[in-house]
Design an enzyme around this catalytic site. Sequence first.
Site, PDB file in Angstrom:
ATOM      1  N   TYR A 272     -20.209  40.023  -1.315  1.00  0.00           N
ATOM      2  CA  TYR A 272     -19.631  39.821   0.023  1.00  0.00           C
ATOM      3  C   TYR A 272     -20.580  38.999   0.887  1.00  0.00           C
ATOM      4  O   TYR A 272     -21.792  38.983   0.644  1.00  0.00           O
ATOM      5  CB  TYR A 272     -19.319  41.176   0.696  1.00  0.00           C
ATOM      6  CG  TYR A 272     -20.541  42.011   1.008  1.00  0.00           C
ATOM      7  CD1 TYR A 272     -21.252  41.838   2.185  1.00  0.00           C
ATOM      8  CD2 TYR A 272     -20.997  42.980   0.110  1.00  0.00           C
ATOM      9  CE1 TYR A 272     -22.377  42.598   2.461  1.00  0.00           C
ATOM     10  CE2 TYR A 272     -22.115  43.743   0.378  1.00  0.00           C
ATOM     11  CZ  TYR A 272     -22.797  43.546   1.557  1.00  0.00           C
ATOM     12  OH  TYR A 272     -23.920  44.287   1.833  1.00  0.00           O
TER      13      TYR A 272
ATOM     14  N   HIS B 186     -23.182  45.188  -4.979  1.00  0.00           N
ATOM     15  CA  HIS B 186     -24.193  46.253  -5.098  1.00  0.00           C
ATOM     16  C   HIS B 186     -23.680  47.559  -4.519  1.00  0.00           C
ATOM     17  O   HIS B 186     -22.748  47.576  -3.722  1.00  0.00           O
ATOM     18  CB  HIS B 186     -25.492  45.856  -4.381  1.00  0.00           C
ATOM     19  CG  HIS B 186     -25.298  45.552  -2.929  1.00  0.00           C
ATOM     20  ND1 HIS B 186     -24.905  44.314  -2.492  1.00  0.00           N
ATOM     21  CD2 HIS B 186     -25.417  46.326  -1.818  1.00  0.00           C
ATOM     22  CE1 HIS B 186     -24.803  44.333  -1.180  1.00  0.00           C
ATOM     23  NE2 HIS B 186     -25.094  45.548  -0.744  1.00  0.00           N
TER      24      HIS B 186
HETATM   25  C1  BEZ Z   1     -26.263  45.075   3.123  1.00  0.00           C
HETATM   26  O1  BEZ Z   1     -25.451  45.890   3.527  1.00  0.00           O
HETATM   27  O2  BEZ Z   1     -26.517  45.135   1.947  1.00  0.00           O
HETATM   28  C2  BEZ Z   1     -26.897  44.030   3.999  1.00  0.00           C
HETATM   29  C3  BEZ Z   1     -26.089  43.258   4.800  1.00  0.00           C
HETATM   30  C4  BEZ Z   1     -26.686  42.315   5.636  1.00  0.00           C
HETATM   31  C5  BEZ Z   1     -28.059  42.137   5.618  1.00  0.00           C
HETATM   32  C6  BEZ Z   1     -28.843  42.906   4.787  1.00  0.00           C
HETATM   33  C7  BEZ Z   1     -28.271  43.868   3.961  1.00  0.00           C
HETATM   34 FE    FE Z   2     -24.755  46.089   1.260  1.00  0.00          FE
END
Ligand code: BEZ
Ligand code: FE
Length: 287
Positions: A190, A214
């Site tokens: 995403y 993930h």
């Molecule tokens: C996350 O949810 O994995 C994520 C989203 C944006 C920045 C860092 C981590």
């Molecule tokens: Fe995430």
Amino acid sequence: MNDETIHPLTQNVLRTFADCTDPRLKQIMTALVKHLHAFASEVELTGEEWRRGIEFLTATGNKCSGIRQEFILLSDTLGLSIMVDAINHERTGDTTESSLLGPFYREGAREEAFGANIARTEGEPTLIRGRLVDERGAPVSGALIEVWETANNGMYEGQDPDQPESNLRGKFRSGPNGEYAFRTIKPTSYPIPTDGPVGRMLLATGRHPMRPAHIHFLIEAPGYETLTTALYSAGDPYVDSDAVFGAKPSLVIDYVPNDSAASAKEWDLPSPFFEVQRDFVMSRQLA
Ligand code: BEZ
Ligand code: FE
């Protein structure tokens, strides 16, 4: 940088910290000023460029709200968050590596029974199971394992009012042998939010905003360091170019098709389903 090579202007600023009584603050401010000045000097920053830099930082601040933290996103996309994580979570022995918590963690997930299904939206059925162990392989029982992932539309439940409450998130407790299991769906890659200055920075520098698929894990057990990590899907097109640098080779997992009708019945899943077997190795808290 030794003292002789420091620009006189920089030295002037550093002298103003002479009376700072907090040694750590003094160390941090001194290094920050040295590196900022060296950066401006190295790229021969023009007045116009710095004006645009300040505009960018102002826009970053203005984008922040109760549900959006654009400065964290900036830190993530510049690799600073994962650098701070690496400095503070040096891997010892075979302990599981850490990864980013990310901005979509929400407190208050329900505690679910062993093997419960956290998916309330469509996707490819998946069983995730394994054990929590310490560095000697002894079970870590009674730990709280919190998990969260996006739905197939690439959004977390907290970002998307159309998803049912508690979709794709939950808490599990490890059993007497350290065992845990839950049913879910295979995650999807995403994009991180791009409708702000960080998104514009990515576009301007020719970078994509994608995170590889993930599942996040936050594991807390008395006597052990809290483990914030994530498991990344092997074969995902972004697994080697995560926009926020959280995907590490040791955290990449295979989703193995399981076509045993008996297993499907045992876990109340359609056949075939995907299965992931993954143990987590916890690091003991130093006394
Ligand atoms: C996350 O949810 O994995 C994520 C989203 C944006 C920045 C860092 C981590
Ligand atoms: Fe995430």
